[in-house]
Motif scaffolding. Structure first.
Motif, PDB file in Angstrom:
ATOM      1  N   LYS A  86       0.826  -1.198   0.000  1.00  0.00           N
ATOM      2  CA  LYS A  86       0.000   0.000   0.000  1.00  0.00           C
ATOM      3  C   LYS A  86       0.868   1.258   0.000  1.00  0.00           C
ATOM      4  CE  LYS A  86      -3.852   1.907   2.662  1.00  0.00           C
ATOM      5  NZ  LYS A  86      -4.701   2.166   1.553  1.00  0.00           N
ATOM      6  N   VAL A  88       1.281   4.726   1.255  1.00  0.00           N
ATOM      7  CA  VAL A  88       0.698   5.337   2.459  1.00  0.00           C
ATOM      8  C   VAL A  88       1.032   6.818   2.585  1.00  0.00           C
ATOM      9  CG1 VAL A  88       0.453   3.184   3.744  1.00  0.00           C
ATOM     10  CG2 VAL A  88       2.598   4.477   3.909  1.00  0.00           C
ATOM     11  N   CYS A 114       3.716   0.463   2.584  1.00  0.00           N
ATOM     12  CA  CYS A 114       3.604  -0.442   3.725  1.00  0.00           C
ATOM     13  C   CYS A 114       2.775  -1.667   3.361  1.00  0.00           C
ATOM     14  CB  CYS A 114       2.951   0.284   4.903  1.00  0.00           C
ATOM     15  SG  CYS A 114       3.051  -0.629   6.456  1.00  0.00           S
ATOM     16  N   THR A 115       3.131  -2.762   3.968  1.00  0.00           N
ATOM     17  CA  THR A 115       2.291  -3.954   3.980  1.00  0.00           C
ATOM     18  C   THR A 115       1.862  -4.098   5.435  1.00  0.00           C
ATOM     19  OG1 THR A 115       3.605  -4.911   2.205  1.00  0.00           O
ATOM     20  CG2 THR A 115       2.200  -6.424   3.450  1.00  0.00           C
ATOM     21  N   PRO A 116       0.658  -3.635   5.783  1.00  0.00           N
ATOM     22  CA  PRO A 116       0.254  -3.528   7.182  1.00  0.00           C
ATOM     23  C   PRO A 116       0.408  -4.805   8.012  1.00  0.00           C
ATOM     24  CG  PRO A 116      -1.298  -2.352   5.798  1.00  0.00           C
ATOM     25  CD  PRO A 116      -0.372  -3.102   4.880  1.00  0.00           C
ATOM     26  N   THR A 117       0.060  -5.950   7.445  1.00  0.00           N
ATOM     27  CA  THR A 117       0.169  -7.183   8.243  1.00  0.00           C
ATOM     28  C   THR A 117       1.627  -7.514   8.566  1.00  0.00           C
ATOM     29  OG1 THR A 117       0.042  -8.491   6.209  1.00  0.00           O
ATOM     30  CG2 THR A 117      -2.012  -8.210   7.455  1.00  0.00           C
ATOM     31  N   THR A 118       2.509  -7.297   7.606  1.00  0.00           N
ATOM     32  CA  THR A 118       3.934  -7.556   7.854  1.00  0.00           C
ATOM     33  C   THR A 118       4.486  -6.538   8.833  1.00  0.00           C
ATOM     34  OG1 THR A 118       4.150  -8.500   5.643  1.00  0.00           O
ATOM     35  CG2 THR A 118       6.192  -7.860   6.770  1.00  0.00           C
ATOM     36  N   ALA A 119       4.061  -5.289   8.721  1.00  0.00           N
ATOM     37  CA  ALA A 119       4.492  -4.263   9.680  1.00  0.00           C
ATOM     38  C   ALA A 119       4.108  -4.674  11.099  1.00  0.00           C
ATOM     39  CB  ALA A 119       3.880  -2.913   9.327  1.00  0.00           C
ATOM     40  N   ARG A 120       2.887  -5.148  11.272  1.00  0.00           N
ATOM     41  CA  ARG A 120       2.427  -5.574  12.600  1.00  0.00           C
ATOM     42  C   ARG A 120       3.272  -6.738  13.111  1.00  0.00           C
ATOM     43  NH1 ARG A 120       0.052  -3.296  16.523  1.00  0.00           N
ATOM     44  NH2 ARG A 120       1.923  -4.081  17.485  1.00  0.00           N
ATOM     45  N   LEU A 133       9.379   1.979  10.050  1.00  0.00           N
ATOM     46  CA  LEU A 133       8.120   1.984   9.306  1.00  0.00           C
ATOM     47  C   LEU A 133       7.737   3.401   8.912  1.00  0.00           C
ATOM     48  CD1 LEU A 133       6.078  -0.480  11.537  1.00  0.00           C
ATOM     49  CD2 LEU A 133       7.310  -0.997   9.427  1.00  0.00           C
ATOM     50  N   PRO A 134       7.058   3.594   7.793  1.00  0.00           N
ATOM     51  CA  PRO A 134       6.866   2.645   6.706  1.00  0.00           C
ATOM     52  C   PRO A 134       8.124   2.575   5.845  1.00  0.00           C
ATOM     53  CG  PRO A 134       5.892   4.731   6.110  1.00  0.00           C
ATOM     54  CD  PRO A 134       6.447   4.894   7.513  1.00  0.00           C
TER      55      PRO A 134
END
Length: 191
Positions: A86, A88, A114-120, A133-134
């Motif tokens: 994404k 961002v 960002c790839t939100p799930t990988t960031a988490r 991040l990001p």
């Protein structure tokens, strides 16, 4: 000469391990395979950059003449879409500086992805990873008018630190590969 530098680096690391005790030795066992080689590459870049830590910790690509900022942006968007990453936001620094001064500025813009799930997953693994991040790629116009791309050396993140558990390792490598592809294709104008 380079072989001797490697021997000296290994000797220095071994000496540091002996001086700092069991904690260092214990930590070596927790690192990704090849972490030493990645650290050695960073060391070499740090030396080549005359001690500039940013040189050691980043990737850069010179953009092929004729490739425009619009081309670069289109490639970033295309690859992000293909790889489920994404966009961002961006930070158009040169435009902001022009608005403040009323003078033309060399191009400078930061693009964030960002790839939100990988960031988490990364932040759950190590809260300190939140500082990275990001993912960002910056387009910089040099004094000669050439465009360059800069981003964090993501091999540092996935190859040099503590072993990443599966599936985090695979997810982190996918993000790394996406940023790498963005840098490569955008620098060549490969839409």
């Amino acid at each position: 000469m380079k072989a001797w530098r490697g021997v000296v680096q290994v000797a220095l690391l071994a000496g540091a391990a002996l001086l700092s005790g069991c904690g260092t030795i214990s930590t070596f066992g927790k690192l990704e395979d090849g972490a030493g080689a990645e650290a050695s590459r960073m060391w070499d870049r740090w030396i080549e950059g005359n001690g500039d830590i940013a040189v050691a910790t980043t990737w850069e690509r010179k953009v092929k003449p004729g490739v425009s900022v619009d081309d670069i942006e289109q490639i970033f968007i295309q690859i992000a879409s293909e790889r489920n990453m994404k966009g961002v936001g961006d930070l158009p620094l040169s435009k902001e500086l022009e608005a403040r001064s009323g003078k033309k500025e060399k191009f400078l813009k930061v693009y964030s992805f960002c790839t939100p799930t990988t960031a988490r997953e990364m932040v759950d693994f190590s809260p300190h990873m939140a500082a990275y991040l990001p993912c960002r790629i910056t387009v910089v116009e040099h004094d000669d008018g050439s465009l360059w791309l800069y981003t964090l050396n993501m091999d540092m993140m996935v190859k040099m630190g503590r072993k990443l558990p599966s599936p985090l390792k695979e997810h982190a490598m996918a993000v790394r590969d996406t940023i790498w592809e963005m840098m490569e294709r955008a620098s060549k104008g490969e839409i």
